[in-house]
Design a protein around this motif. Structure first.
Motif, PDB file in Angstrom:
ATOM      1  N   THR A  14       0.829  -1.201   0.000  1.00 48.75           N
ATOM      2  CA  THR A  14       0.000   0.000   0.000  1.00 48.75           C
ATOM      3  C   THR A  14       0.864   1.251   0.000  1.00 48.75           C
ATOM      4  O   THR A  14       2.027   1.227   0.400  1.00 48.75           O
ATOM      5  CB  THR A  14      -0.933   0.053   1.228  1.00 48.75           C
ATOM      6  N   MET A  15       0.265   2.351  -0.457  1.00 47.40           N
ATOM      7  CA  MET A  15       0.929   3.648  -0.446  1.00 47.40           C
ATOM      8  C   MET A  15       0.013   4.646   0.261  1.00 47.40           C
ATOM      9  O   MET A  15      -1.177   4.704  -0.029  1.00 47.40           O
ATOM     10  CB  MET A  15       1.181   4.139  -1.875  1.00 47.40           C
ATOM     11  N   ASP A  16       0.583   5.392   1.198  1.00 49.05           N
ATOM     12  CA  ASP A  16      -0.111   6.522   1.793  1.00 49.05           C
ATOM     13  C   ASP A  16       0.448   7.763   1.118  1.00 49.05           C
ATOM     14  O   ASP A  16       1.590   8.149   1.358  1.00 49.05           O
ATOM     15  CB  ASP A  16       0.139   6.586   3.311  1.00 49.05           C
ATOM     16  N   LEU A  17      -0.359   8.373   0.262  1.00 52.24           N
ATOM     17  CA  LEU A  17       0.083   9.491  -0.552  1.00 52.24           C
ATOM     18  C   LEU A  17      -0.612  10.763  -0.100  1.00 52.24           C
ATOM     19  O   LEU A  17      -1.833  10.796   0.004  1.00 52.24           O
ATOM     20  CB  LEU A  17      -0.241   9.213  -2.020  1.00 52.24           C
ATOM     21  N   THR A  18       0.167  11.795   0.174  1.00 50.87           N
ATOM     22  CA  THR A  18      -0.376  13.117   0.460  1.00 50.87           C
ATOM     23  C   THR A  18       0.099  14.030  -0.657  1.00 50.87           C
ATOM     24  O   THR A  18       1.296  14.093  -0.940  1.00 50.87           O
ATOM     25  CB  THR A  18       0.105  13.636   1.826  1.00 50.87           C
ATOM     26  N   VAL A  61       4.258   2.347   1.965  1.00 53.09           N
ATOM     27  CA  VAL A  61       5.097   3.379   1.371  1.00 53.09           C
ATOM     28  C   VAL A  61       4.434   4.714   1.659  1.00 53.09           C
ATOM     29  O   VAL A  61       3.247   4.885   1.420  1.00 53.09           O
ATOM     30  CB  VAL A  61       5.207   3.161  -0.151  1.00 53.09           C
ATOM     31  N   LYS A  62       5.192   5.672   2.196  1.00 48.73           N
ATOM     32  CA  LYS A  62       4.638   6.997   2.478  1.00 48.73           C
ATOM     33  C   LYS A  62       5.242   7.983   1.498  1.00 48.73           C
ATOM     34  O   LYS A  62       6.456   8.059   1.353  1.00 48.73           O
ATOM     35  CB  LYS A  62       4.954   7.416   3.908  1.00 48.73           C
ATOM     36  N   VAL A  63       4.378   8.737   0.817  1.00 42.85           N
ATOM     37  CA  VAL A  63       4.848   9.682  -0.179  1.00 42.85           C
ATOM     38  C   VAL A  63       4.166  11.026   0.080  1.00 42.85           C
ATOM     39  O   VAL A  63       2.947  11.101   0.227  1.00 42.85           O
ATOM     40  CB  VAL A  63       4.503   9.216  -1.614  1.00 42.85           C
ATOM     41  N   ASP A  64       4.964  12.074   0.156  1.00 37.78           N
ATOM     42  CA  ASP A  64       4.434  13.442   0.268  1.00 37.78           C
ATOM     43  C   ASP A  64       4.929  14.178  -0.960  1.00 37.78           C
ATOM     44  O   ASP A  64       6.121  14.455  -1.108  1.00 37.78           O
ATOM     45  CB  ASP A  64       4.945  14.104   1.545  1.00 37.78           C
ATOM     46  N   ALA A  86       2.223  13.444 -11.647  1.00 39.80           N
ATOM     47  CA  ALA A  86       3.514  12.915 -11.183  1.00 39.80           C
ATOM     48  C   ALA A  86       3.789  11.620 -11.912  1.00 39.80           C
ATOM     49  O   ALA A  86       2.854  10.904 -12.283  1.00 39.80           O
ATOM     50  CB  ALA A  86       3.475  12.657  -9.678  1.00 39.80           C
ATOM     51  N   SER A  87       5.057  11.332 -12.116  1.00 36.53           N
ATOM     52  CA  SER A  87       5.442  10.045 -12.689  1.00 36.53           C
ATOM     53  C   SER A  87       5.714   9.071 -11.547  1.00 36.53           C
ATOM     54  O   SER A  87       5.864   9.479 -10.384  1.00 36.53           O
ATOM     55  CB  SER A  87       6.702  10.195 -13.546  1.00 36.53           C
ATOM     56  N   GLN A  88       5.804   7.800 -11.863  1.00 35.79           N
ATOM     57  CA  GLN A  88       6.149   6.797 -10.853  1.00 35.79           C
ATOM     58  C   GLN A  88       7.521   7.118 -10.244  1.00 35.79           C
ATOM     59  O   GLN A  88       7.716   7.003  -9.041  1.00 35.79           O
ATOM     60  CB  GLN A  88       6.144   5.391 -11.456  1.00 35.79           C
ATOM     61  N   GLU A  89       8.455   7.561 -11.079  1.00 35.77           N
ATOM     62  CA  GLU A  89       9.804   7.886 -10.609  1.00 35.77           C
ATOM     63  C   GLU A  89       9.794   9.067  -9.652  1.00 35.77           C
ATOM     64  O   GLU A  89      10.511   9.082  -8.650  1.00 35.77           O
ATOM     65  CB  GLU A  89      10.733   8.168 -11.802  1.00 35.77           C
ATOM     66  N   GLU A  90       8.965  10.095  -9.937  1.00 34.08           N
ATOM     67  CA  GLU A  90       8.864  11.254  -9.043  1.00 34.08           C
ATOM     68  C   GLU A  90       8.261  10.862  -7.699  1.00 34.08           C
ATOM     69  O   GLU A  90       8.720  11.314  -6.647  1.00 34.08           O
ATOM     70  CB  GLU A  90       8.028  12.356  -9.694  1.00 34.08           C
ATOM     71  N   LEU A  91       7.256  10.029  -7.720  1.00 32.42           N
ATOM     72  CA  LEU A  91       6.653   9.556  -6.470  1.00 32.42           C
ATOM     73  C   LEU A  91       7.641   8.706  -5.683  1.00 32.42           C
ATOM     74  O   LEU A  91       7.731   8.817  -4.459  1.00 32.42           O
ATOM     75  CB  LEU A  91       5.376   8.763  -6.761  1.00 32.42           C
ATOM     76  N   TYR A  92       8.388   7.871  -6.384  1.00 35.59           N
ATOM     77  CA  TYR A  92       9.391   7.031  -5.739  1.00 35.59           C
ATOM     78  C   TYR A  92      10.454   7.897  -5.067  1.00 35.59           C
ATOM     79  O   TYR A  92      10.862   7.636  -3.936  1.00 35.59           O
ATOM     80  CB  TYR A  92      10.022   6.087  -6.768  1.00 35.59           C
ATOM     81  N   ALA A  93      10.889   8.953  -5.735  1.00 37.66           N
ATOM     82  CA  ALA A  93      11.912   9.853  -5.184  1.00 37.66           C
ATOM     83  C   ALA A  93      11.399  10.621  -3.967  1.00 37.66           C
ATOM     84  O   ALA A  93      12.183  10.998  -3.100  1.00 37.66           O
ATOM     85  CB  ALA A  93      12.388  10.824  -6.256  1.00 37.66           C
ATOM     86  N   ALA A  94      10.082  10.827  -3.893  1.00 39.68           N
ATOM     87  CA  ALA A  94       9.500  11.601  -2.793  1.00 39.68           C
ATOM     88  C   ALA A  94       9.062  10.741  -1.616  1.00 39.68           C
ATOM     89  O   ALA A  94       8.534  11.247  -0.638  1.00 39.68           O
ATOM     90  CB  ALA A  94       8.296  12.395  -3.311  1.00 39.68           C
ATOM     91  N   ARG A  95       9.319   9.426  -1.696  1.00 39.48           N
ATOM     92  CA  ARG A  95       8.839   8.540  -0.635  1.00 39.48           C
ATOM     93  C   ARG A  95       9.585   8.795   0.670  1.00 39.48           C
ATOM     94  O   ARG A  95      10.731   9.214   0.664  1.00 39.48           O
ATOM     95  CB  ARG A  95       8.951   7.077  -1.052  1.00 39.48           C
ATOM     96  N   GLY A  96       8.904   8.513   1.767  1.00 39.87           N
ATOM     97  CA  GLY A  96       9.504   8.686   3.087  1.00 39.87           C
ATOM     98  C   GLY A  96       9.923   7.357   3.667  1.00 39.87           C
ATOM     99  O   GLY A  96      10.044   6.363   2.958  1.00 39.87           O
ATOM    100  N   ALA A  97      10.121   7.352   4.960  1.00 42.42           N
ATOM    101  CA  ALA A  97      10.524   6.127   5.658  1.00 42.42           C
ATOM    102  C   ALA A  97       9.456   5.057   5.451  1.00 42.42           C
ATOM    103  O   ALA A  97       8.270   5.323   5.530  1.00 42.42           O
ATOM    104  CB  ALA A  97      10.705   6.409   7.136  1.00 42.42           C
ATOM    105  N   VAL A  98       9.918   3.854   5.150  1.00 39.04           N
ATOM    106  CA  VAL A  98       8.991   2.774   4.881  1.00 39.04           C
ATOM    107  C   VAL A  98       8.725   2.018   6.171  1.00 39.04           C
ATOM    108  O   VAL A  98       9.637   1.505   6.801  1.00 39.04           O
ATOM    109  CB  VAL A  98       9.570   1.833   3.793  1.00 39.04           C
ATOM    110  N   GLY A  99       7.512   1.926   6.566  1.00 39.07           N
ATOM    111  CA  GLY A  99       7.109   1.184   7.736  1.00 39.07           C
ATOM    112  C   GLY A  99       6.217   0.042   7.309  1.00 39.07           C
ATOM    113  O   GLY A  99       6.333  -0.778   6.958  1.00 39.07           O
ATOM    114  N   GLY A 100       5.080  -0.139   7.138  1.00 39.50           N
ATOM    115  CA  GLY A 100       4.361  -1.224   6.455  1.00 39.50           C
ATOM    116  C   GLY A 100       3.926  -0.737   5.115  1.00 39.50           C
ATOM    117  O   GLY A 100       3.857  -1.477   4.169  1.00 39.50           O
TER     118      GLY A 100
END
Length: 132
Positions: A91-95, A128-131, A112-126
Motif C-alpha cells: 500500500t501507499m499513503d500518498l499526500t 510506502v509513504k509519499v508526500d 507525477a510520474s512513478q519515478e517522481e513519487l518514488y523519489a518523494a517517498r519517506g521512511a517505509v514502515g508497512g
C-alpha cells in the motif's frame, strides 16, 4: 507447430510483463480539471473509492482504498499498489496538493510520474509513504 505456438505465447507474456501497466481507458492528468477546482469535494471523494489511480503518463499505480482532504487542504490517498512497481510494499499513503489530482470517471490521475513519487517517498514502515 505446438512448439512454435508455445514460444509465441511465452514471448508475448514476457513483452507484456516488461511494459508499464496502463489503465484501461487512457486516463491522463488534466491541469484544467483538478480537485483544487472542485467545490463539493465530499461528493467527489465519495465517488472515487475503489477506482484506479494512475500517473501523469497513465501508468497504473493501483486502486484507491481511501481518499480524503486533510485539514491542511491536501489530498490524502491510500492506494492498494499493483505488483511490479518501483515501490516495496502493498500500500501507499500518498499526500498530494489537490492541484496535482485530476478526478475522472473511473480513475484519478496524478500530475507525477512513478519515478517522481518514488523519489518523494519517506521512511517505509508497512506502507510506502509519499508526500508530493
Amino acid at each position: 507447430m505446438t512448439l512454435r505456438k508455445s514460444a509465441l505465447i511465452a514471448s508475448t507474456a514476457l513483452t507484456l510483463a516488461a511494459t508499464p501497466l496502463l489503465a484501461n481507458t487512457g486516463y491522463t492528468f488534466d491541469a484544467s480539471n483538478t480537485l483544487a477546482g472542485e467545490t463539493d469535494t465530499v461528493a467527489v471523494i465519495g465517488a472515487i473509492t475503489g477506482d484506479q489511480i494512475v500517473t501523469r503518463e497513465g501508468e497504473l499505480l493501483g486502486t484507491i482504498e481511501e481518499f480524503k482532504v486533510t485539514d491542511q487542504g491536501r489530498a490524502h490517498v491510500k492506494v492498494d499498489l499493483e505488483a511490479d512497481l518501483l515501490f516495496q510494499g502493498d500500500t501507499m499513503d500518498l499526500t498530494i496538493d489537490p492541484a496535482n489530482v485530476t478526478v475522472l470517471d473511473g480513475a484519478v490521475a496524478l500530475n507525477a510520474s512513478q519515478e517522481e513519487l518514488y523519489a518523494a517517498r519517506g521512511a517505509v514502515g508497512g506502507a510506502v509513504k509519499v508526500d508530493f
